[in-house]
Design a protein around this motif. Sequence first.
Motif, PDB file in Angstrom:
ATOM      1  N   TYR A 263       0.835  -1.214   0.000  1.00 51.91           N
ATOM      2  CA  TYR A 263       0.000   0.000   0.000  1.00 51.91           C
ATOM      3  C   TYR A 263       0.866   1.259   0.000  1.00 51.91           C
ATOM      4  O   TYR A 263       0.503   2.264  -0.630  1.00 51.91           O
ATOM      5  N   ILE A 268      -0.392   5.145  -0.774  1.00 48.87           N
ATOM      6  CA  ILE A 268      -1.367   5.331   0.304  1.00 48.87           C
ATOM      7  C   ILE A 268      -0.664   6.055   1.454  1.00 48.87           C
ATOM      8  O   ILE A 268       0.438   5.675   1.859  1.00 48.87           O
ATOM      9  N   TRP A 314     -10.947  -2.443  -0.674  1.00 45.92           N
ATOM     10  CA  TRP A 314      -9.909  -1.614  -1.286  1.00 45.92           C
ATOM     11  C   TRP A 314     -10.469  -0.291  -1.791  1.00 45.92           C
ATOM     12  O   TRP A 314      -9.821   0.760  -1.678  1.00 45.92           O
ATOM     13  N   HIS A 315     -11.684  -0.299  -2.326  1.00 44.32           N
ATOM     14  CA  HIS A 315     -12.266   0.933  -2.873  1.00 44.32           C
ATOM     15  C   HIS A 315     -12.490   1.966  -1.770  1.00 44.32           C
ATOM     16  O   HIS A 315     -12.310   3.165  -1.988  1.00 44.32           O
ATOM     17  N   GLU A 318      -9.147   3.472  -0.931  1.00 38.93           N
ATOM     18  CA  GLU A 318      -8.770   4.419  -1.987  1.00 38.93           C
ATOM     19  C   GLU A 318      -9.516   5.745  -1.809  1.00 38.93           C
ATOM     20  O   GLU A 318      -8.926   6.829  -1.918  1.00 38.93           O
ATOM     21  N   ASN A 366      -6.418   9.757  -6.091  1.00 46.01           N
ATOM     22  CA  ASN A 366      -6.757   9.076  -4.839  1.00 46.01           C
ATOM     23  C   ASN A 366      -5.559   8.351  -4.239  1.00 46.01           C
ATOM     24  O   ASN A 366      -5.611   7.907  -3.101  1.00 46.01           O
ATOM     25  N   LYS A 367      -4.498   8.204  -5.031  1.00 49.18           N
ATOM     26  CA  LYS A 367      -3.251   7.639  -4.520  1.00 49.18           C
ATOM     27  C   LYS A 367      -2.107   8.195  -5.360  1.00 49.18           C
ATOM     28  O   LYS A 367      -2.282   8.509  -6.542  1.00 49.18           O
TER      29      LYS A 367
END
Length: 476
Positions: A263, A268, A314-315, A318, A366-367
Motif C-alpha cells: 500500500y 497510500i 480496497w475501494h 482508496e 486518490n493515490k
Amino acid sequence: MTQVRVRFAPSPTGFVHVGSLRTALYNFLFARHHQGKLVLRIEDTDQTRYVEGAVENLLNVLQWAGLDYDEGPEKDGPFGPYFQSQRLDIYREHVRYLIENDFAYPCFCSAERLEKMREQQAAKGLPVMYDGACRAIPKQEALQRMEKEDHVVRLKVPREGETVVDDIIRGRVSFRNELIDDQILLKSDGYPTYHLANVVDDHLMRISHVIRGEEWLPSTPKHVLLYRAFGWQPPQFAHLPLLLNPDRSKLSKRQGDVAVEDYREKGILPQALVNFVALLGWNRGDDQEIFSLQELVESFSLERVNKAGAVFDWHKLEWMNGHYIRNIPEEEYLSVGREWLQKLGIDAGSQEKNDLILKAVRPAINKFSELKEKTALFFQDALQYEPDALDWIARENSKTLFKHILTELEAQNELTLDVFGQVMKSAQKATGLKGKDLWMPVRAAITGMTHGPELPIVLTVLGKSKVEQFLKQAIE
C-alpha cells in the motif's frame, strides 16, 4: 485497573501484513487511551522462517504509521531482552520446572512414527493430535533419556474436564481438554515454541492485556493451562476478528495486496491506512469515518470491537486516501508529491512547475501512484482528442478564437498566469464569446479533453511554444 501493559509481538518473517498493522494499532490505541505502556517484542524463535532485514523493515513500518512503542528493540526497558532468541536460558529454566512438577514431559517419538500416527488417525476420522505415547514413561527414565536422545518437551494436558477462556470480545469460551493436543513447548533444537515463550514473556514483562488475532483463540486454553501450571495470574485476553476478502474468504495475497509495503508502494498515506485499518472490526458507535490518530486514542475501547470478520474494501481505502490527499496541509502534500514525482521520473524543469502540476492534479488523485497517468497531459508532444473535445474544436467560432490567441501570444516573450489572463480578456472582447463558449474550446485544443486540471496552470506549465503548437494542431 493495574497499569495497562500490552505487547505487539511479531515474527520477523518478511513483510508486515495489514492484519499485523491492525494488531499493532489496537495495542497502541489501548495503551495510549489508558496511559499505559506498549512493548514491542520480536518472536524470532523459529529460525527456519527468519528473514534478514525483517526487523528493520518492521521498525520502519511502525515509524511510518506513527505507532511509537515504549519498550523493545532500540528502546531498552526493565524487562529485556526483547528478542526471544536472546531469552533461551529463561525458557529452558521454566521448562525444567514444568517437567519436575509433572506439567510437561519429554517426547522421544521420531518424525516417522508421528507421521504414521497422523495418517492412521485421519484414516479413522479421529482428531489428528499426539497420542500421548511418551506420557507414561517414568520421570527418572525420561530424565536419563533426555541426556542422550533427541527429544521435544510437551505440555501434559489434563485428559478430563474443560478449560475456560474469558475473552473481552468473545465472552466465555470453553474447550474440552480431551480435544486439546499435548502441545510441543520446547523443540529438539532447544528453541521454545510460541506457546511457551509468549506465556513466559507475557508474565515476566507484566503484560496486563493480550490483544491478538482470532487465529490464536484455539491455542489460548493451552496458554491458560500453562499459567495455571506456573501458578501465575493470566492476563486479560482479547481476540480480534479475522480480516476478510470481499467474498468473505480469509484475506490472502491470492485476491490482492495484504502487505503494508504494497500500500505504501501504491501511494497510500499513513494517516489513511491507519484510519482505515482502525475501522476493520471497531467503530465508535456512530457513522464517523474520518479519525485522526489522537481521536482514535480518545475513542478506542475493546468493548466496541466486533466478533464478526471485517471485510477489507480496497475501494473504501482508496476513497479515504483521496480524502486525506485533499485535506492534509498543502506543504505536506507537496513534500510527499515531490518524492513521488522523483520516483516516477516526472520533471517539468523546475520545482515551481512541478509544484504547479501537483496542485493541479490534487483534486483528481486518490493515490500518489496515479501521478504518472494524471500528469501525462503536461508532457505530451502531440494530442489525442476525446470525442467531446473534437466537438468543441469543430464549433463555428473556435478557429477564429484560436487564431486570435495565437496572434496575441506572438507579442509575448513567455506565458505566465498574468499574460494568459490578459490574452483571454482580449479574445473575449474580439470574439464576443464568454463562459463555456470561450473556455471549453481552448481547453479542448490544448489538452484534448473537456475536463481536467485548472486551465491556467496547464498553460503555465506547458509554456508558450507548446501552447502555440497545440493551437495550430487544433486549427489544422
